[in-house]
Design an enzyme around this catalytic site. Sequence first.
Site, short mmCIF file in Angstrom:
data_model
loop_
_atom_site.label_atom_id
_atom_site.label_comp_id
_atom_site.label_asym_id
_atom_site.label_seq_id
_atom_site.Cartn_x
_atom_site.Cartn_y
_atom_site.Cartn_z
N LYS A 185 1.88 -9.96 -11.98
CA LYS A 185 2.25 -8.54 -12.04
C LYS A 185 1.10 -7.81 -12.71
CE LYS A 185 6.15 -6.20 -11.11
NZ LYS A 185 7.19 -6.56 -10.13
N1 GLU Z 1 7.02 -5.21 -6.61
C1 GLU Z 1 7.85 -5.96 -5.73
C2 GLU Z 1 8.72 -6.94 -6.50
O1 GLU Z 1 8.97 -6.77 -7.67
C3 GLU Z 1 7.07 -6.61 -4.59
C4 GLU Z 1 6.05 -7.61 -4.97
C5 GLU Z 1 5.14 -8.05 -3.82
O2 GLU Z 1 5.41 -7.74 -2.67
O3 GLU Z 1 4.18 -8.73 -4.14
O4 GLU Z 1 9.25 -7.87 -5.95
#
Ligand code: GLU
Length: 424
Positions: free
Chosen positions: A112
Amino acid sequence: MSTHNGSSSTSTILQTALWNAKQAAQRLGLNENVVHQLTEPTERIQTRVHPLLPDGRMLHVQVFVVRHNDVLGPAKGGIRMTPSVSLDEVTGLAMEMTWKTSLIGVPFGGGKAGICCDPTQLNPIEKEILMRSFTRGVRRHIGPEIYVPAPDMGTNEGDMGHIRDCISYSAGMSITMGCYVTGKPVVLGGIVGRREATGNGVAATVAAACERLNRRISDLRVAVQGFGNVGSVAAMAMAERGARVVAVSDVAGGTYCKDGLDVARLVEYVRQTGGVAGFAGGQDVPRDNVLETDCDVLIPAAAGSVVTEQNAGRIRAAIIAEGANAPLTPPADEILNQRGVFIIPDILCNAGGVFVSYLEYTQETQRDQMTRDEVQRRLFDRMQTTFADVYDRAQRQHETMRHAAMDIAVSRVVDGIMARGLLP
Ligand code: GLU
């Protein structure tokens, strides 16, 4: 000159993620060395970028990238841009991604990123400058085999396009060699249906729950907290399946209609005015009332930790579909479980986004093109089979859906650690 600082206090989201992981480790009887590998992040980057804006102001922005675990593949997860995002919050969210990618069965780890800034205070040019500064600032932590970002709260498709361009432009090439970021605009190699994937996946899990619980979707009254990319699409998908969406809220307000809101009109209204408040097809209600609406399904689809021990007793839904990451604190989870509320946990409920990110990754790697039908079909199949795996385990082991989901996800990562071998 303005300064943005991430708070360093331990985030509730990190505490929730750690709690859930440690509980799973106990249920699975894992030894402490493995627990250490599962709970400690592999790498936490904290740095600052200093974009110079066209009006002469310079921002000083704290940014974070966390690779929580990459046993099953490159770290995957979105970029969160909020004024309060902290290294600990990003760590908790990265840990959640480790379980989410494992559970939904894609060869990614968990990661993240965070950008400590209020995106509503930036105009499009300023945001593009910040995204490019971010990309250059953390460039060596992004790559198809390292960490592959995507949109999350406060970032969108357009931002991903700027990341993609910044990387290919720096290399003097038209394209990147492999997939560096997902959730891009379709014209830049993004995949059709990625933007709607998380919300559609949420609706697919609610439909799967209804089948098991013998409830007809057309009898459901749904309340949705958060009307961004996840909440608005989930609301639309539920309405299309015949449910009545009775209440919706966003950061600024809420709207309610006992007979069901016209979601398509509400989406259009929000596009024009920026918020749900004042919608003529509903009655304005205070934002926080929406969580406590008299309804059958509650979809929290905004920030984390919105249901706590303070308000858990007032939640009236029979099913909670966690469109957001970590919307329930562990004590709230406990209270709701005791009351028999059926909770579809975040790592299952909102995994549709990262699943379609994986399709985008494979499409780009293979220089292929997938149709909308193919993406939809693969998304629904995967949501359904994963829901079935979790539900069957929960029934077999007499445990909650969250416990079953965590146990499957954590076990796969442990299998990955063992398969790689313990030697360097
Ligand atoms: N931000 C989204 C999540 O929390 C998508 C993450 C992604 O597609 O890498 O799942």
